[in-house]
Design an enzyme around this catalytic site. Structure first.
Site, PDB file in Angstrom:
ATOM      1  N   SER A   1       0.953  -0.953   0.315  1.00  0.00           N
ATOM      2  CA  SER A   1       0.030  -0.071  -0.036  1.00  0.00           C
ATOM      3  C   SER A   1       1.033   1.096  -0.284  1.00  0.00           C
ATOM      4  O   SER A   1       1.120   1.212   0.884  1.00  0.00           O
ATOM      5  CB  SER A   1      -0.942  -0.357   1.104  1.00  0.00           C
TER       6      SER A   1
ATOM      7  N   ASP B   1      -4.895   3.937  -1.561  1.00  0.00           N
ATOM      8  CA  ASP B   1      -5.451   3.981  -1.281  1.00  0.00           C
ATOM      9  C   ASP B   1      -6.041   5.429  -1.417  1.00  0.00           C
ATOM     10  O   ASP B   1      -5.941   6.670  -0.813  1.00  0.00           O
ATOM     11  CB  ASP B   1      -5.540   4.086   0.505  1.00  0.00           C
TER      12      ASP B   1
ATOM     13  N   MET C   1     -12.658   4.302  -1.374  1.00  0.00           N
ATOM     14  CA  MET C   1     -13.271   4.726   0.078  1.00  0.00           C
ATOM     15  C   MET C   1     -13.707   6.525   0.187  1.00  0.00           C
ATOM     16  O   MET C   1     -12.782   7.026   0.927  1.00  0.00           O
ATOM     17  CB  MET C   1     -11.926   4.324   1.697  1.00  0.00           C
TER      18      MET C   1
ATOM     19  N   MET D   1     -11.849  -5.811   4.558  1.00  0.00           N
ATOM     20  CA  MET D   1     -10.939  -5.259   5.030  1.00  0.00           C
ATOM     21  C   MET D   1     -11.144  -5.933   6.965  1.00  0.00           C
ATOM     22  O   MET D   1     -12.079  -6.253   7.049  1.00  0.00           O
ATOM     23  CB  MET D   1     -11.955  -3.868   5.446  1.00  0.00           C
TER      24      MET D   1
HETATM   25  C1  DX5 Z   1      -6.882   1.424   4.981  1.00  0.00           C
HETATM   26  C2  DX5 Z   1      -6.232   1.333   4.068  1.00  0.00           C
HETATM   27  C3  DX5 Z   1      -5.013  -0.015   3.323  1.00  0.00           C
HETATM   28  C4  DX5 Z   1      -3.955   0.708   4.852  1.00  0.00           C
HETATM   29  C5  DX5 Z   1      -3.048  -0.913   5.125  1.00  0.00           C
HETATM   30  O1  DX5 Z   1      -7.666   1.846   4.879  1.00  0.00           O
HETATM   31  O2  DX5 Z   1      -7.359   0.527   2.613  1.00  0.00           O
HETATM   32  O3  DX5 Z   1      -4.865   0.007   2.515  1.00  0.00           O
HETATM   33  O4  DX5 Z   1      -2.868   0.998   3.897  1.00  0.00           O
HETATM   34  O5  DX5 Z   1      -1.817  -0.652   5.850  1.00  0.00           O
HETATM   35  P1  DX5 Z   1      -1.673  -1.353   7.077  1.00  0.00           P
HETATM   36  O6  DX5 Z   1      -1.048  -2.450   6.241  1.00  0.00           O
HETATM   37  O7  DX5 Z   1      -0.476  -0.474   7.279  1.00  0.00           O
HETATM   38  O8  DX5 Z   1      -2.616  -1.551   7.640  1.00  0.00           O
HETATM   39 ZN    ZN Z   2      -6.731  -0.258   0.574  1.00  0.00          ZN
END
Ligand code: DX5
Ligand code: ZN
Length: 221
Positions: free
Chosen positions: A11, A38, A71, A137
């Protein structure tokens, strides 16, 4: 069933935004299969990240597919802008306007549908025929660096039990210490921000995650 291929999707939320092109090149060299992007609108989630201009800029340098996770409250209005910007996979949330899947498919991009931790998996059922990927998620969407929520794993098991053979992506709190249980449940696409970008050796972390996931996913077949 033949499990779909393991894919590791770092990410970029955890990359250095001042040096995105440098980090994209480095994470691709380190073995990333997809680049997870994201997009947060400050409305569907309480955080604001990037929009179409940055996706378009990333597309100019990316050598791997852009896996764009929107999102946002209004995908019916805004999905097209991310498609035009170069999203290869575009994933909207079932809690918003899942009919945006039709826009994504019409563009030729791969279509994903995301489900937040508090949303029952039954809500994605009517859309499964239209999706290339379900994104489960494993944190409340909005921020990187949160703790993995194992209580979402039964959603993945239920999808696989129901015969869903396409990609299942898991996103949130994934890293070398949590990927085994995610793969055992049947996930095959693994988003990881802080666990990869926060590690000293990105290539080693990706390789470790891939090997653990491959072993545990094969065991579910
Ligand atoms: C959260 C995002 C994720 C996030 C993951 O809303 O959708 O993609 O960046 O980050 P980590 O791996 O640090 O939990
Ligand atoms: Zn994500």
């Amino acid at each position: 069933m033949n499990p779909p291929a393991v894919k590791i999707a770092p990410s970029l939320l955890s990359a250095d935004f001042v040096n995105l092109a440098r980090d994209v090149a480095a994470i691709e060299d380190a073995g990333a299969d997809l680049l997870h992007v994201d997009v947060m609108d400050g409305h569907f989630v309480p955080n604001l990240t990037i929009g179409p201009p940055v996706v378009k800029a990333l597309k100019r340098v990316a050598r791997r597919p852009l896996d764009v996770h929107i999102m946002i409250t209004n995908p019916l209005r805004d999905a097209q802008a991310y498609l035009d910007a170069g999203a290869d996979i575009l994933t909207c949330h079932v809690e918003t306007e899942p009919d945006a899947l039709a826009i994504i498919r019409a563009s030729g991009a791969r279509a994903g549908l995301a489900v937040s931790p508090d949303t029952p998996i039954e809500q994605v059922a009517p859309y499964l025929a239209q999706v290339d990927m379900v994104l489960v998620m494993s944190v409340h969407p909005g921020f990187g660096g949160q703790s993995f929520m194992p209580e979402v794993l039964p959603k993945i098991e239920e999808l696989r039990r129901g015969g869903f053979e396409r990609d299942i992506e898991i996103d949130g709190g994934i890293g070398p210490s949590t990927i085994a249980e995610a793969a055992s449940a049947g996930a095959n696409v693994f988003v990881a921000g802080s666990a990869i970008f926060g590690s000293d050796d990105w290539a080693e972390t990706i390789a470790t995650m891939r090997s653990i996931a491959t072993k545990h996913l094969a065991a579910t077949a």
